[in-house]
Enzyme design. Sequence first.
Site, PDB file in Angstrom:
ATOM      1  CD  GLU A   1       3.658   8.775 -21.213  1.00  0.00           C
ATOM      2  OE1 GLU A   1       4.590   9.318 -20.775  1.00  0.00           O
ATOM      3  OE2 GLU A   1       4.086   7.684 -21.830  1.00  0.00           O
TER       4      GLU A   1
ATOM      5  CG  HIS B   1       9.272  11.447 -19.263  1.00  0.00           C
ATOM      6  ND1 HIS B   1       8.296  12.068 -19.037  1.00  0.00           N
ATOM      7  CD2 HIS B   1       8.664  10.203 -19.965  1.00  0.00           C
ATOM      8  CE1 HIS B   1       7.109  11.842 -19.537  1.00  0.00           C
ATOM      9  NE2 HIS B   1       7.567  10.474 -19.831  1.00  0.00           N
ATOM     10  CD  GLU B   2      11.184   7.880 -21.405  1.00  0.00           C
ATOM     11  OE1 GLU B   2      10.046   6.934 -20.785  1.00  0.00           O
ATOM     12  OE2 GLU B   2      10.847   8.735 -21.986  1.00  0.00           O
TER      13      GLU B   2
ATOM     14  CG  HIS C   1       7.139   6.146 -17.997  1.00  0.00           C
ATOM     15  ND1 HIS C   1       5.734   6.101 -17.579  1.00  0.00           N
ATOM     16  CD2 HIS C   1       7.582   6.934 -18.817  1.00  0.00           C
ATOM     17  CE1 HIS C   1       5.352   7.133 -18.789  1.00  0.00           C
ATOM     18  NE2 HIS C   1       6.587   7.559 -19.253  1.00  0.00           N
TER      19      HIS C   1
ATOM     20  CE1 TYR D   1       2.563  11.944 -23.679  1.00  0.00           C
ATOM     21  CE2 TYR D   1       4.624  11.878 -22.383  1.00  0.00           C
ATOM     22  CZ  TYR D   1       4.011  11.518 -23.466  1.00  0.00           C
ATOM     23  OH  TYR D   1       4.322  10.355 -23.890  1.00  0.00           O
TER      24      TYR D   1
END
Length: 529
Positions: free
Chosen positions: A386, A363-364, A367, A467
């Site tokens: 997000e 997930h990060e 980004h 999200y």
Amino acid sequence: MKKNIKKYLAIVLAVLFLGEQLAGCVQSEQTEQETKLESRTVDEIELEPYEAEELPPAGERKTCRAEQYEMEITLDTVKQQIRGNSTMTITNQTEDTLGQICVRNYAASILKEKGTGTSTISNARIAGTDQMLVTETKEDSSVIYLQLGERELKPKDTITISLDFVTDIPEQKEKFGYWEEGENRVYQLSFCFPVTAMYENGKWNENPYVFSGESNYHSPAVFRCTFTAPEEYTVAATGEEKTSGKVTEIYAESIRELAVVASDRMKKECVDAEGVEVNHYYLDYKGNTEYNKLSLMAARDSVLLFSRFIGEYPYKELDIVQTALSNGMEFPGLVMAAMPDVENIQKLDQSASYTSACSMIAHETAHQWFYGGVGNDPYEEAWLDEGFAEYCEDVLYQQSRLASAVEAVKRDQERLGSSEIWGTMSDEEFHRDMESQIEQIVGERFIINRTYEQYQQEVDTYSEYVYTGGSCFLYELQNAMGDGKFFSMLQQYYRNWCMKEARTEDFLQAVRAYDNSEEVNQIITKYIA
Ligand SMILES: [Zn+2]
């Protein structure tokens, strides 16, 4: 940021995609269980070719913003302070003549909320002159205006401003804070370096600092920093960092903000991901060996996977840094990785969920494309980063069957007797649940592009809409458009807006350039107000 609240739906949605993707590489003689856990490499995932459509060029936003920062920062591990100087070169690309510059010092808000410590900005001046600037702090103490007096900033004009800061570091396991483990310390330093706000549409951006979301909206800038810390400290930072003795030189060509993690217990391990240097900064305890190995593997897999599906990774390196945050947090080229559900930080191999760790890292890392590459105002339209990161995690990574994901599921089953839902259900099981789940949770309309503030009117709707809803929206588009067209669109959108700031309408323009069918427009109406 990564939300702890796992939404079943978004995971379930992965199935259709997976079904198609896996169809070509599953061997029929395998049992169902083995099939589910068979790993692949990124190269083995087929991506339907599709001829790219031309998108209109990304319009330049007319803003006034910092284009270059030079910072000298000292970490004082005795007084628990950071202090230093920030020099900002600011260019006015708007048609307005500006009499003041807005500086953001988020640390002031953080300390106020915590009820301890202070952050002081002083000595604000026009660099290279002795002209001091009158400062005015707003009720939100993170908003500081510097009055330019007679030296107003005309259109196309550039000014360089310098200021000093002294900020106490609170003891807390947050984005800005430090914590201790035995005799060692970890400093998590973000939202604590004074920066110029964005000026756009006739006003300076005064988004308040938010504790359970994000509000930092900045354009990419050049950062040249020297960070001084005790010699025994290892320093990880956004951009590229080089430490010699006490001083770490940090350089970044195009990042939206600066973040640093420093610790006297931290070590680094690197791996190459087709030209991207992936560094894992970990806390050096014997009981964490396997966990660390898997974290690095997940980071590398994520870089390779998203590079293939979305586009070129926007920086030279990615630092995954182990911190004690309860949710991971993204910075340009740096991830403050979380260790949720961890009982003993020295024995992650025993107690931590590997599947949680890997999906958080995915997930990060996503980004870096959506927030780092394509920027957005996260206070106004958080779904633009997000929702995309959640989609990349739930739909692309978790169901990709890359080695890290498969390994994490297997090991969690062995060690913990269970794992998260993903990876343990058959594709068909996911598939069966899907339609009813979308209907139940998403329903007729599920508006994802509201502001942070608007979602606060009902308890905890923010993460569900922004999200989960964002991920569902992208997934529904993918199904309607077909994989080839959808990923070609995503790649063009990314290429067009990389290192710029996009809005919802810019993404919709990309979608409609590829597919303006009634079906696609109905999906848009369902999610976008
Ligand atoms: Zn996130």
